[in-house]
Design an enzyme around this catalytic site. Structure first.
Site, PDB file in Angstrom:
ATOM      1  N   ARG A 241      36.678  40.058  -7.987  1.00 54.00           N
ATOM      2  CA  ARG A 241      36.496  41.405  -7.473  1.00 54.00           C
ATOM      3  C   ARG A 241      37.226  41.547  -6.147  1.00 54.00           C
ATOM      4  NH1 ARG A 241      35.161  42.788 -11.789  1.00 54.00           N
ATOM      5  NH2 ARG A 241      33.407  44.099 -12.445  1.00 54.00           N
ATOM      6  N   GLU A 270      40.856  50.302  -5.352  1.00 51.36           N
ATOM      7  CA  GLU A 270      41.551  50.357  -6.644  1.00 51.36           C
ATOM      8  C   GLU A 270      41.655  51.791  -7.136  1.00 51.36           C
ATOM      9  OE1 GLU A 270      39.606  47.590  -9.298  1.00 51.36           O
ATOM     10  OE2 GLU A 270      40.431  45.864  -8.235  1.00 51.36           O
ATOM     11  N   HIS A 289      43.872  45.010 -12.380  1.00 45.95           N
ATOM     12  CA  HIS A 289      42.489  44.756 -12.811  1.00 45.95           C
ATOM     13  C   HIS A 289      42.371  44.796 -14.337  1.00 45.95           C
ATOM     14  CE1 HIS A 289      38.026  45.108 -11.388  1.00 45.95           C
ATOM     15  NE2 HIS A 289      38.142  44.320 -12.458  1.00 45.95           N
TER      16      HIS A 289
END
Length: 329
Positions: A241, A270, A289
């Site tokens: 993360r 993000e 991601h």
């Protein structure tokens, strides 16, 4: 008009195989929402569709406002394993289980971690450029490295960390594991060396691969002080993360020669803002991601999410996939 159907909101990326499991039931009404829906639009959609009984979340945040808007939420699920965007205490107060997709995407994330290690060690981006740009004669000036015989430190030994360790062992690497919540005997049984002190272990590692959850204990875990403890020849991989690694500190370490390179699938923000400082660095490889979002993983995660939803609606949620175990009888 009153109906016995349960309304379930799913993201547009929910796989067809997962949808099929839900559509086998005649008491389920599926409603799709965009993957990147804004918080305001999502709350408005919940109010419009209420009562909503279940939701399958991607990256969308979920907490008290969403619970209130849903009116009759029975289960909140993540099409994945991370849940830092979900207000777990808010769900627990209302006895709503939060369920995750178990081991569905762990092989995919472990593969991505190993891929990033190999890409950096083998200098894949540079080698590609040497051939493409006609600089063949310079190839011996930037030799790649082996994973064989190197030491990797795996931070977090859960579903993903254990699989990453297996892949590193297959590459004949020495595997150190830092996880204060796992018994040393369990780590040793997997063929790895447990380390109790992260700071003491960092100088030993040629690669550090992060696989711990994001929580108050791990936010900023890899700060300037920790990065300084790593070898100047070492590589840092984060497929966990954003926020676990201090990005400005990472930039400083990479540009000052105190760290050889980094592989990042996740970021503090993000998507990261245009012109992010890390974008300009040749010793950083990045992905948006997607470590746990392969074609196969999406199918596995969607199918498991569908089973999670159905189990909760039937009053018997799959226990090992429930995060807030306090809601279970």
């Amino acid at each position: 008009m009153a109906t016995n159907k349960k309304k379930i909101l799913i993201t547009e990326s929910f796989s067809q195989s997962g949808r099929a499991l839900l559509r086998e039931r005649d008491d389920i009404d599926l409603v799709e929402f965009p993957n990147m829906i804004s918080a305001g639009d999502f709350e408005a959609m919940l109010k419009e569709q209420a009562p909503v009984h279940g939701v399958a979340l991607g990256a969308t945040r979920f907490g008290e406002p969403e619970l209130e808007a849903s009116r009759d939420m029975k289960v909140v699920t993540r099409i994945g394993v991370g849940y830092d965007a979900v207000d777990v205490p808010a769900l627990s107060r209302r006895k709503v289980p939060l369920m995750v997709a178990g081991t569905a995407n762990s092989p995919s994330v472990a593969e991505q971690a190993l891929f990033m290690m190999l890409t950096l060690a083998k200098r894949a981006v540079e080698m590609h450029s040497i051939v493409k740009d006609g600089k063949w004669a310079s190839r011996l000036g930037m030799l790649p490295y082996d994973l064989f015989g190197k030491t990797v430190l795996i931070v977090g030994f859960g579903r993903i960390g254990t699989r990453t360790a297996k892949r590193c062992l297959a590459m004949e690497m020495d595997v150190l594991v830092y996880d204060p919540y796992k018994p040393a005997a369990e780590i040793k049984a997997a063929g790895c060396e447990p380390v109790a002190d992260l700071d003491a272990a960092l100088p030993r590692a040629d690669f550090v691969s992060i696989h711990c959850p994001k929580n108050p204990e791990t936010v900023g875990m890899f700060n300037a002080a920790r990065l300084k403890r790593m070898k100047a020849t070492a590589y840092l991989i984060n497929t966990a993360r954003g926020g676990i690694v201090d990005e400005p500190a990472l930039y400083d370490a990479l540009t000052s020669g105190k760290l050889a390179g980094a592989g990042l699938d996740v970021f503090e923000q993000e998507p990261p803002p245009s012109g992010h400082s890390l974008f300009e660095l040749p010793n950083v490889i990045m992905a948006p991601h997607v470590a746990g979002v392969t074609r196969e993983a999406v199918d596995r995660m969607s199918e498991q999410t569908a089973r999670n939803i159905l189990s909760a609606l039937d009053g018997q949620p799959i226990r090992q996939n429930v995060i807030n175990q306090d809601v279970l009888g």
